[in-house]
Design an enzyme around this catalytic site. Structure first.
Site, PDB file in Angstrom:
ATOM      1  N   PHE A 182       0.810  -1.216   0.000  1.00  0.00           N
ATOM      2  CA  PHE A 182       0.000   0.000   0.000  1.00  0.00           C
ATOM      3  C   PHE A 182       0.846   1.270   0.000  1.00  0.00           C
ATOM      4  O   PHE A 182       0.418   2.311   0.484  1.00  0.00           O
ATOM      5  CB  PHE A 182      -0.979   0.004   1.196  1.00  0.00           C
ATOM      6  CG  PHE A 182      -1.776  -1.256   1.330  1.00  0.00           C
ATOM      7  CD1 PHE A 182      -2.702  -1.603   0.351  1.00  0.00           C
ATOM      8  CD2 PHE A 182      -1.573  -2.115   2.404  1.00  0.00           C
ATOM      9  CE1 PHE A 182      -3.438  -2.781   0.463  1.00  0.00           C
ATOM     10  CE2 PHE A 182      -2.295  -3.293   2.517  1.00  0.00           C
ATOM     11  CZ  PHE A 182      -3.235  -3.633   1.544  1.00  0.00           C
ATOM     12  N   ARG A 183       2.071   1.152  -0.532  1.00  0.00           N
ATOM     13  CA  ARG A 183       2.993   2.281  -0.648  1.00  0.00           C
ATOM     14  C   ARG A 183       3.397   2.865   0.708  1.00  0.00           C
ATOM     15  O   ARG A 183       3.865   4.004   0.799  1.00  0.00           O
ATOM     16  CB  ARG A 183       2.412   3.387  -1.549  1.00  0.00           C
ATOM     17  CG  ARG A 183       2.066   2.904  -2.949  1.00  0.00           C
ATOM     18  CD  ARG A 183       1.751   4.046  -3.882  1.00  0.00           C
ATOM     19  NE  ARG A 183       2.884   4.910  -4.083  1.00  0.00           N
ATOM     20  CZ  ARG A 183       3.892   4.664  -4.927  1.00  0.00           C
ATOM     21  NH1 ARG A 183       3.885   3.552  -5.646  1.00  0.00           N
ATOM     22  NH2 ARG A 183       4.871   5.526  -5.047  1.00  0.00           N
ATOM     23  N   LEU A 184       3.242   2.070   1.754  1.00  0.00           N
ATOM     24  CA  LEU A 184       3.696   2.498   3.086  1.00  0.00           C
ATOM     25  C   LEU A 184       5.115   1.997   3.293  1.00  0.00           C
ATOM     26  O   LEU A 184       5.403   1.191   4.182  1.00  0.00           O
ATOM     27  CB  LEU A 184       2.740   1.965   4.160  1.00  0.00           C
ATOM     28  CG  LEU A 184       1.289   2.423   4.009  1.00  0.00           C
ATOM     29  CD1 LEU A 184       0.412   1.819   5.099  1.00  0.00           C
ATOM     30  CD2 LEU A 184       1.204   3.952   4.050  1.00  0.00           C
TER      31      LEU A 184
END
Length: 206
Positions: A182-184
């Protein structure tokens, strides 16, 4: 643990960046299909215009990151003029990236001679024959130069050209990035005020 085997402790247990870089590079050497030491090198010219190209890392230690080139090439002239550069490693198979930037120094003659002696004979001839980054009127001109220097150094050792040596980037920042869902992503930056200063470790927003 992530898909690439990175755990949070990789970031929290390391208090200086070179050990972590060494760990990541060693893992990249077993997973990258081509050159794990390939790195994008960024420089800037006298007009402030940036340039970037791929080079090969030839060594690193607590003093910095070393690569070799023709000092009369575009990157050689730009680094000698500005004395600063940046690098970016991207190991796609591991979903990892390392960025660094800092001041640049020329390696010693002894270091350059030692590395030059390890290069294949053809590569040593090429260091003499190629007027790197300058216009080439045709492929034949390059082949002719190679033939001329091959004949000149047909016997014995091939000396290192005075215009061919190495640079060492002495980083003031090294950032480690690792892909997460989730692009974290994980981003940790080691920074210091000068190449002689103490490292500070900072976790960054992705």
């Amino acid at each position: 643990m992530s898909e690439s085997g990175l755990t949070t402790s990789d970031f929290t247990e390391e208090h200086e960046p070179f050990a972590l870089f060494g760990k990541w590079l060693k893992e990249a050497e077993t997973s990258e299909l081509n050159d794990p030491t390939a790195v994008a090198l960024a420089t800037v010219d006298d007009h402030g215009m940036p340039n970037v190209r791929m080079v090969l890392l030839k060594g690193y230690d607590a003093q910095g990151f070393v690569f070799y080139t023709n000092f009369e090439s575009q990157k050689g002239r730009e680094i000698l003029g500005q004395k600063k550069a940046a690098m970016c490693f991207h190991w796609k198979s591991l979903r990892r990236q390392v960025r660094l930037r800092g001041e640049v120094e020329v390696v010693t003659d002894a270091e350059a001679d030692a590395y030059y002696a390890t290069r294949p004979r053809g590569s040593r001839i090429g260091a003499w024959a190629s007027k790197q980054s300058r216009p080439l009127e045709g492929r034949f001109a390059l082949e002719k130069a190679v033939a001329e220097f091959t004949a000149r150094y047909a016997i014995g050792e091939i000396p290192r050209p005075a215009h061919w040596s190495g640079f060492r980037i002495k980083p003031v920042s090294i950032e480690f990035w690792h892909d997460r869902p989730f692009r974290l992503h994980d981003r940790i930056e080691f920074r210091r005020p000068s190449p002689e200063g103490a490292w500070e470790k900072v976790r960054m927003y992705p």
